[in-house]
Design a protein around this motif. Structure first.
Motif, mmCIF file in Angstrom:
data_model
loop_
_atom_site.group_PDB
_atom_site.id
_atom_site.type_symbol
_atom_site.label_atom_id
_atom_site.label_comp_id
_atom_site.label_asym_id
_atom_site.label_seq_id
_atom_site.Cartn_x
_atom_site.Cartn_y
_atom_site.Cartn_z
ATOM 1 N N ARG A 101 1.922 9.347 14.570
ATOM 2 C CA ARG A 101 0.495 9.655 14.656
ATOM 3 C C ARG A 101 -0.382 8.411 14.538
ATOM 4 N N ARG A 102 -0.046 7.574 13.580
ATOM 5 C CA ARG A 102 -0.948 6.478 13.219
ATOM 6 C C ARG A 102 -0.686 5.184 13.975
ATOM 7 N N GLU A 103 0.540 4.997 14.445
ATOM 8 C CA GLU A 103 0.867 3.690 15.015
ATOM 9 C C GLU A 103 1.447 3.770 16.428
ATOM 10 N N PHE A 104 2.497 4.594 16.608
ATOM 11 C CA PHE A 104 3.206 4.544 17.883
ATOM 12 C C PHE A 104 2.414 5.144 19.037
ATOM 13 N N LEU A 105 1.833 6.307 18.844
ATOM 14 C CA LEU A 105 1.100 6.958 19.943
ATOM 15 C C LEU A 105 -0.055 6.102 20.458
ATOM 16 N N PRO A 106 -0.896 5.551 19.576
ATOM 17 C CA PRO A 106 -1.976 4.686 20.098
ATOM 18 C C PRO A 106 -1.443 3.480 20.858
ATOM 19 N N ALA A 107 -0.362 2.862 20.342
ATOM 20 C CA ALA A 107 0.194 1.691 21.026
ATOM 21 C C ALA A 107 0.822 2.078 22.362
ATOM 22 N N ALA A 108 1.483 3.223 22.396
ATOM 23 C CA ALA A 108 2.082 3.682 23.652
ATOM 24 C C ALA A 108 1.011 3.984 24.681
ATOM 25 N N ARG A 109 -0.099 4.559 24.247
ATOM 26 C CA ARG A 109 -1.189 4.848 25.177
ATOM 27 C C ARG A 109 -1.749 3.560 25.775
ATOM 28 N N ARG A 110 -1.931 2.542 24.953
ATOM 29 C CA ARG A 110 -2.430 1.258 25.460
ATOM 30 C C ARG A 110 -1.458 0.623 26.448
ATOM 31 N N SER A 111 -0.171 0.912 26.288
ATOM 32 C CA SER A 111 0.852 0.304 27.139
ATOM 33 C C SER A 111 1.237 1.175 28.327
ATOM 34 N N GLY A 112 0.602 2.335 28.477
ATOM 35 C CA GLY A 112 0.893 3.198 29.618
ATOM 36 C C GLY A 112 2.213 3.922 29.517
ATOM 37 N N ILE A 113 2.644 4.257 28.300
ATOM 38 C CA ILE A 113 3.915 4.957 28.089
ATOM 39 C C ILE A 113 3.631 6.371 27.612
ATOM 40 N N ASP A 114 4.179 7.345 28.302
ATOM 41 C CA ASP A 114 4.056 8.736 27.881
ATOM 42 C C ASP A 114 5.089 9.038 26.797
ATOM 43 N N VAL A 115 4.754 9.955 25.899
ATOM 44 C CA VAL A 115 5.581 10.239 24.727
ATOM 45 C C VAL A 115 5.895 11.727 24.655
ATOM 46 N N TRP A 116 7.143 12.010 24.300
ATOM 47 C CA TRP A 116 7.605 13.371 24.046
ATOM 48 C C TRP A 116 8.169 13.403 22.627
ATOM 49 N N VAL A 117 7.741 14.346 21.831
ATOM 50 C CA VAL A 117 8.294 14.474 20.485
ATOM 51 C C VAL A 117 9.645 15.165 20.588
ATOM 52 N N TYR A 118 10.652 14.535 20.016
ATOM 53 C CA TYR A 118 12.022 15.057 20.082
ATOM 54 C C TYR A 118 12.386 15.611 18.709
ATOM 55 N N LEU A 119 12.632 16.923 18.659
ATOM 56 C CA LEU A 119 12.928 17.608 17.406
ATOM 57 C C LEU A 119 14.395 18.004 17.328
ATOM 58 N N VAL A 120 14.926 18.013 16.114
ATOM 59 C CA VAL A 120 16.312 18.446 15.906
ATOM 60 C C VAL A 120 16.309 19.909 15.470
ATOM 61 N N PRO A 121 17.319 20.685 15.882
ATOM 62 C CA PRO A 121 17.380 22.120 15.583
ATOM 63 C C PRO A 121 17.982 22.367 14.203
ATOM 64 N N PRO A 122 18.068 23.618 13.786
ATOM 65 C CA PRO A 122 18.657 23.931 12.470
ATOM 66 C C PRO A 122 20.077 23.409 12.293
ATOM 67 N N SER A 123 20.889 23.406 13.357
ATOM 68 C CA SER A 123 22.269 22.936 13.222
ATOM 69 C C SER A 123 22.348 21.469 12.848
ATOM 70 N N GLU A 124 21.283 20.700 13.127
ATOM 71 C CA GLU A 124 21.258 19.276 12.775
ATOM 72 C C GLU A 124 20.421 19.014 11.534
#
Length: 555
Positions: A101-124
């Protein structure tokens, strides 16, 4: 030390190249336009060339005692690689969400990189739960939806191992998840990560309205390995047709690092073949994106892969989990031998086994054969896991008066049907009275591998201390080549389009000399061209120069 010095020199050369690589800041990514060099035509959409996890951490903990995501270095590496989409994993540290929230998303936006949040399921999540919402995925979707309102480069959510958690992710619950996110941002996307064997019409019938696309991680279908790619195109074609009928995009993920319960990290050759296939399928429109699975961005030897008894290589026979052979299933490492005139014949060798605790004694045995006669046999569970043991055999009764026969090192299933994985190794053979080619398994030649069941996988595994660097360079070369091709195909004049298409074909076929020659021809054509804007022409020439330099590095 010699390997370390050579690795340092190579890394220094690469850094010089990387410092001048052209960022794709002028391109349109996921609907976001970034200013930069001018083009004669509108900028084409950037290809979906992605990376998952493999995040870099700061060298020292902060005041909270946690090594946070090193956002500046990670962004720099993603740009160097040509990554346009990043799957950000929330799992490894309790601060991952705040770092996003605080660091990666703003930097990725400035660099033209789209972001997907990757979540782990209950088994992990039994041992480590992602913070702050754990396995409350409705809360996760709501929070990510809120975050995406402020960051248009936050595109969606990917759920790991979706098909292994269907009892939890019922259609009703997935609907609640999606509604929680879509209520805030109607454009928030959901892509489950599903393996080939689970993607079928029955699953899609239940979940079609809840999916916006599918991420398929390739691991050779039900035989679960990172050694073979021969069925990759067929599997992609089959799933692509199935998803295309439903109007769902397919994102292919390929392993750049170790799959659990396998003998070693995927080789640089395996990653190379996988990316070539992926880019070929992307070019043909059978997939809509390509993502590397845990591409390491720091280059050092992976010493845990150095498991040979001596040197770097050994002969391996591997049974993946899930679909093992029944009794009589076997694989072997073979070589034709020609006994010399001798009074005595013998064979010294080293062998080892790796297996989980639930492997039962008597299920599998190791054997040595001369011709069709078993001259030695031992249970796979005899001895300690990963313990190399030595053995010397008297082969005089079996080789006396023989002119030619076959020596075979075998793994055989004797009984049982449990789906347990295991692998064995043979190394440092010392023949007496006959010769063996590559007796120490330091080269891929000399031996042939056979099996009577697809889940018995044989290979000469050779430890590569520069594997990480090789894989990084391969990915960088592949991604940047595809970007150059895509730009020229989308906005260049027809002659350049045809030349770029031929250049990409050479890359996909592994014809390096042809690729260098065609890059030079492209450069000359650009220098003669008067239809393009000067910034566009200079940018493509600069990019060609860098690709040529990458292709000349041979680590």
């Amino acid at each position: 030390m010699a390997h370390s010095r050579k690795l340092f020199r190579i890394a220094l050369t690469i850094l010089i190249i990387l410092c001048t690589m052209i960022p794709y800041s002028n391109l349109r990514i996921g609907g976001t336009t970034h200013s930069g060099m001018a083009f004669a035509n509108p900028s084409p959409p950037v290809p979906f060339l992605g990376d998952y996890a493999g995040e870099l951490r700061e060298p020292r903990p902060r005041k909270d005692g946690v090594r946070h995501v090193d956002t500046p270095r990670l962004i720099q590496k993603l740009k160097e690689l040509g990554v346009t989409q990043y799957f950000y994993l929330i799992w490894h540290a309790p601060t991952d969400w705040d770092d996003l929230r605080r660091e990666f998303l703003p930097a990725a936006r400035r660099s033209g990189i789209d972001v997907w949040v990757y979540l782990v399921p209950p088994s992990e999540s039994r041992r480590i739960q992602p913070e702050p919402y754990g396995t409350d995925y409705v809360a996760w979707f709501r929070a990510i939806g809120n975050l995406s309102r402020n960051y248009e480069n936050l595109k969606g959510i990917v759920m790991d191992d979706f098909n292994h958690n269907l009892s939890f992710f019922t259609p009703k619950y997935v609907s609640r998840m999606k509604q929680a996110g879509r209520k805030i941002n109607p454009d928030l996307l959901f892509y489950p990560q599903i393996y080939y064997t689970a993607i079928d019409s029955h699953l899609l019938k239940k979940y079609r309205s809840l999916f916006d696309g599918v991420v398929m991680t390739f691991r050779d279908g039900k035989y679960r390995n990172t050694q073979r790619t021969r069925d990759m195109e067929d599997q992609i074609t089959k799933i692509s047709r199935l998803l295309n009928r439903e109007g769902l995009p397919l994102i292919l993920m390929v392993h750049a690092s170790k799959l659990s319960a396998t003998p070693a990290n995927p080789s640089a050759h395996y990653v190379n073949q996988s990316l070539r296939t992926g880019l070929r399928q992307l070019r043909q429109g059978n997939i809509q994106g390509l993502v590397t699975y845990v591409l390491h961005k720091e280059w050092f030897p992976e010493r845990r892969d150095r498991t040979a008894y001596s040197g770097y290589g050994y002969g391996s026979l591997f049974i993946p989990p899930g679909h093992p052979p029944g009794p009589g299933g076997k694989g072997e490492i073979r070589q034709k031998i020609h006994p010399e005139a001798s009074e005595k014949y013998g064979l010294g060798f080293h062998h080892m086994s790796v297996y989980p605790r639930n492997l039962r004694k008597g299920d599998y045995v190791k054997q040595i054969l001369v011709g069709d006669r078993v001259v030695w046999e031992e249970d796979v569970r005899a001895g300690q896991v990963e313990e190399w043991k030595s053995k010397t055999l008297n082969l005089t009764p079996y080789l006396r008066e023989k002119k030619e026969t076959v020596l075979a090192l075998r793994l055989v299933r004797k009984q049982g049907r449990s789906p347990t994985w295991l692998y064995i190794g043979y190394d440092r053979l010392k023949p007496q009275g006959f010769q063996l080619a590559n007796a120490d398994f330091e080269e891929p030649s000399g031996w042939s591998y056979r099996s009577n069941y697809p889940a018995v996988i044989g290979e000469t595994l050779i430890y590569d201390p520069r594997r990480r660097l090789r894989v990084y360079l391969i990915t960088m070369m592949m991604y940047h080549t595809f970007h150059l091709y895509h730009q020229m195909a989308s906005s260049g004049p027809p002659p350049l389009h045809r030349m770029a298409d031929s250049m990409l074909q050479s890359v996909l076929e592994g014809r390096t000399q042809n690729t260098c020659r065609e890059l030079d021809q492209l450069k000359k054509a650009l220098e003669r061209d008067h239809t393009l804007s000067s910034p566009q022409r200079e940018a493509w020439i600069h990019q060609i120069n860098k690709l040529n330099r990458i292709l000349t590095i041979n680590p």
